[in-house]
Write an enzyme that holds these catalytic residues in place. Sequence first.
Site, PDB file in Angstrom:
ATOM      1  N   LYS A  50      -3.212  -4.896   4.070  1.00 44.66           N
ATOM      2  CA  LYS A  50      -2.497  -3.974   5.439  1.00 44.66           C
ATOM      3  C   LYS A  50      -1.084  -3.771   5.217  1.00 44.66           C
ATOM      4  O   LYS A  50      -0.528  -3.056   5.910  1.00 44.66           O
ATOM      5  CB  LYS A  50      -2.720  -5.290   6.638  1.00 44.66           C
ATOM      6  CG  LYS A  50      -4.271  -5.394   6.753  1.00 44.66           C
ATOM      7  CD  LYS A  50      -4.245  -6.539   7.994  1.00 44.66           C
ATOM      8  CE  LYS A  50      -5.767  -6.459   8.208  1.00 44.66           C
ATOM      9  NZ  LYS A  50      -6.037  -8.088   9.169  1.00 44.66           N
TER      10      LYS A  50
ATOM     11  N   GLY B  65      -8.254  -7.668   0.918  1.00 39.20           N
ATOM     12  CA  GLY B  65      -8.469  -8.391   1.960  1.00 39.20           C
ATOM     13  C   GLY B  65      -7.211  -7.869   2.808  1.00 39.20           C
ATOM     14  O   GLY B  65      -6.521  -6.800   2.478  1.00 39.20           O
ATOM     15  N   SER B  66      -6.814  -8.819   3.657  1.00 39.75           N
ATOM     16  CA  SER B  66      -5.625  -8.295   4.726  1.00 39.75           C
ATOM     17  C   SER B  66      -4.340  -8.166   4.014  1.00 39.75           C
ATOM     18  O   SER B  66      -3.443  -7.594   4.417  1.00 39.75           O
ATOM     19  CB  SER B  66      -5.516  -9.320   5.768  1.00 39.75           C
ATOM     20  OG  SER B  66      -6.597  -9.501   6.351  1.00 39.75           O
ATOM     21  N   THR B  67      -4.348  -8.739   2.725  1.00 39.62           N
ATOM     22  CA  THR B  67      -3.021  -8.362   1.965  1.00 39.62           C
ATOM     23  C   THR B  67      -2.897  -6.769   1.663  1.00 39.62           C
ATOM     24  O   THR B  67      -1.646  -6.550   1.708  1.00 39.62           O
ATOM     25  CB  THR B  67      -2.919  -9.208   0.547  1.00 39.62           C
ATOM     26  OG1 THR B  67      -4.084  -8.768  -0.260  1.00 39.62           O
ATOM     27  CG2 THR B  67      -3.424 -10.510   0.817  1.00 39.62           C
TER      28      THR B  67
END
Lengths: 647, 379
Positions: A330, A326-328
């Site tokens: 990014k 997920g956003s980790t």
Amino acid sequence: MRRTPRDTAKSVRTISRRGLVMGGLQAGFIGLLGARMRYMQVDQADEFRLLAEENRVNIRLIPPKRGQIFDRNGITVAENEPAYRITMVREDAGDVDETLAALARLVRLDPDDLERAITEMNRSAPFLPVTVADRVSWDDISRVAVNAPALPGVTPEVGLSRRYPLGNDFAHVAGYVGPVSDRDLERYEDPEPVLRIPRFQIGKVGIEAKYEDVLRGKAGAKRVEVNAVGRVMRELDRRDGTPGANLQLTIDSKLQNYVQARLGEESASVVVMDTRTGDLLAIVSAPSYDPNKFVQGISVPDYRALNENDHRPLASKTVQDAYPPGSTFKVVTALAGLEAGLVTPEDTVWCPGYLEVGGRRFHCWKGGGHGHINLENSLRESCDVFYYDLSMKVGIEKMAEMARRLGLGEEHGLPMSGETSGIAPDKNWKKRRFGNDWMIGDTVNAAIGQGYVLASPLQLAVMTARVATGRKVSPRLVKTVNGVEQESPPAESLGINENHLRLIRRGMNAVCNSRRGTAYRARILTEGYQMAGKTGTSQVRNITAAERRAGVTSNADLPWKRRDHALFVDFAPVEMPRIAVSVVVEHGGGGSSTAAPIARDVTLQALYDGDPPLEAYPSAVRGRIGTQQEELREKRIDFSADGRSRA
Amino acid sequence: MSYLEYTVKHTPSGLRKVLYLNWGLVLVLAAVAGVGFLMLYSVAGGSYSPWAALQMKRFALGLGLMFAVAMVPIWFWRNMAGVAYGASVLLLVLVELYGDAAGGAQRWVDLGVMRLQPSELTKITLVMMLAAYYDWLPVTKTSRPLWVLVPVLLVLLPTYLTLRQPDLGTALLLVIGGAMVMFMAGVHWLYFAAVIGLGVGLVSTVFESRGTPWQLLKDYQFRRIDTFLDPSSDPLGAGYHITQSKIALGSGGWTGRGFMQGTQSRLNFLPEKHTDFIFTTLAEEFGFVGGFSLLLLYALIIVFCIVIALQNRDRFSALLVLGIAGAFFLYFAVNMSMVMGLAPVVGVPLPLVSFGGSAMLVLMVAFGLVQSAHIHRPR
């Protein structure tokens, strides 16, 4: 009838002659016997002496003492405890039924075991001991010993068995041992004879299995004299074996215990890593199970309950399971972009809440959009569109390369069972795996850690530690073997521009400590202990256009299995990072609402080496945290109380 | 009433007879029995019970019997030969009808006072009978076919009864023992050559027939013979005992492993270690020196007997003494061949050493006869 003197003389002559002939033949035969005796006893003596020794001497193995496992502070994780059992020798017992009845009055005997013992006794030689009761308590043993005169042929015996005093906490790390199975024997080309000792235990999973060779030690042997039917008469000599090496783990049992309690029945993973050394301070998969049950032979219903539990207690999720980060992820996309020079801290992107790519609409989590947004703020607010846009410029190859540099997509060689390599996908990978060409949509999905990207909680912690230090930190689980420090390769620089890393860290700091950060509610107040992190929420389902129009269903309304995974990674203290933490809560909902608070509690616990003061928390949550600490203290092991520590 | 053709006036009488005993023979017999006590003490793990003490009592009783028998004039014993032979054949029949079984064969008969093994007794009474027969038979008729047939029948009757028990070892000993007396009485050597030739021919014909269409025995019978002749072909069954026995004997070396240090016997690898296989324990614990010494003692007994026989001009006495010597020789020769793996395992005890009442007492009575013949020899 009288005999004439002539007859008498003839008779005497005949008898004398024939008697001497007979005597001569007999002498000849006696000579033959003497020669045969000499041949056997003198010429062949050595040969026969050897055969006599082979008859007489038997070699019995002495099982080695298995090495113990300690945590980094010397607290025992796995030890050998005396296991008592009661054996009986049929020929010494006299009336077997009566003796068993007398024994049953003293000790509770399992009827099944008893039946099996009686069958075995009737089948085997009368002088061989047969186990009638296994794993009996010390009290039972003393009762039997005191009543020995009334129990002929009954002997209490002591062996060693593995015990895990910390129970559930280390089930996934240390694993467990069990009796050698036929499958185990097949694994070895030439199995050591020690493996054939009845009741010998070998590591089945976890460190017990991975360090089996080190922990097992070398068997000793004794030579015993046996008689014709195999009964041992006496011991001739013995050579003691070498006990197995003791292991010291990098894990801090106290922290491990806290994390296990904090996760409770959630299906979740937490990894706490020392960013300076790579030491894993805690590596927890929840829910867990009691490894002691496996040592003793788990019952079928118990095993079925573990196996059918949808929270998968048997899985070591920290290393075995890979999740969409997920956003980790990014962090990876951003660093790839910065290193490629395709984005500067000042560049902004317009986020209207979605991005149109090849006729498909990729949504930002924030329906209304973030407006103009730069890199630092895109981390803080976790803007998806910024990364969609960036990834199309950077391309998947550079992103995958950066992911691998940060420790994703590869195994770290931890001595735990079933470590996964995760997936840091690139074009080749997709070609190999699916035979398809890489699509631009795949890149866009990967940008926010969805699609093909998969990472284990361990890899996320490594990634965080590397971002925090800029060095190639590698995880380490075993600190010393027999007191010898296990050297890990020095963590060299990742070769990433320090300014770029600083920018990422600033963004992660803002996630926790800026009012607009996604984990602001999970911030730490204590000056110098503050953390920097990144939230992640990874979808396990597709959200259809129709659903999006109707308003995305909130997680709470979905069945557990279909809820999002909640992720959070952080390092702390921000100024001078000491620890890196990753948290994954399966189907936990949002990263900021579920994973971040857990990460904060764990981080504080690690930094304070115990319960932190409530002042470390924002005042709004202090009351709740206070209650939570109370509750957890009930469930946790009190390490200060008894003599568990043996540093 | 026939009496000896020589005068008996020089024959010692009363207690003076004791002085005319062959004391050398008594001494050697006691030495052999002493070896027996030592070994029985050892195989019991250093204990007088259950064997050594009882054996000592029996030897004492045997000595008493020997002296008693020796005191009685030899011509009385000659006259009793027929009775003794008849009695032992009767006992063999009784065993057949009422005997106690031990080890799968009926060998004992309970006389109330003691349990007797009539086949042991027969070994001596047969010799007595044959000696008396040839004493009675005119010397010139010794080799006449009809007069050869009579002793052959005398031998075959008890042999047949012994075979029925079944006790192959004793049966063989009876045949060979009987043949020895006949040989020494002067039966023409062609008879012996013919019988041996015939026997060899028959056996080789039977073996030749194996595997041919006119096979004389069934396959399983051949296999039984194989195991009998070569026990190592069945190492866990019949061969086990003989293999262990050879190991014990061979491992003794020159001087042995020391008194009560024999591992083979102490750890029960030896079968029947107090009876038929007692020689292996001796050989294991005292080595070649011990085993060969016992062999020399036995040889000495034979030498004593031959000398006694040669000194004696009385036909019955000489044949009796030589016959007893021959029977005694067969005892230890067969037993030793057996434990050394030279002969198949047949149940023959080591004379005067193996634990056993019948054999001990019968042998002592036999040596009493030898002494009687010696005391009452014509002078």
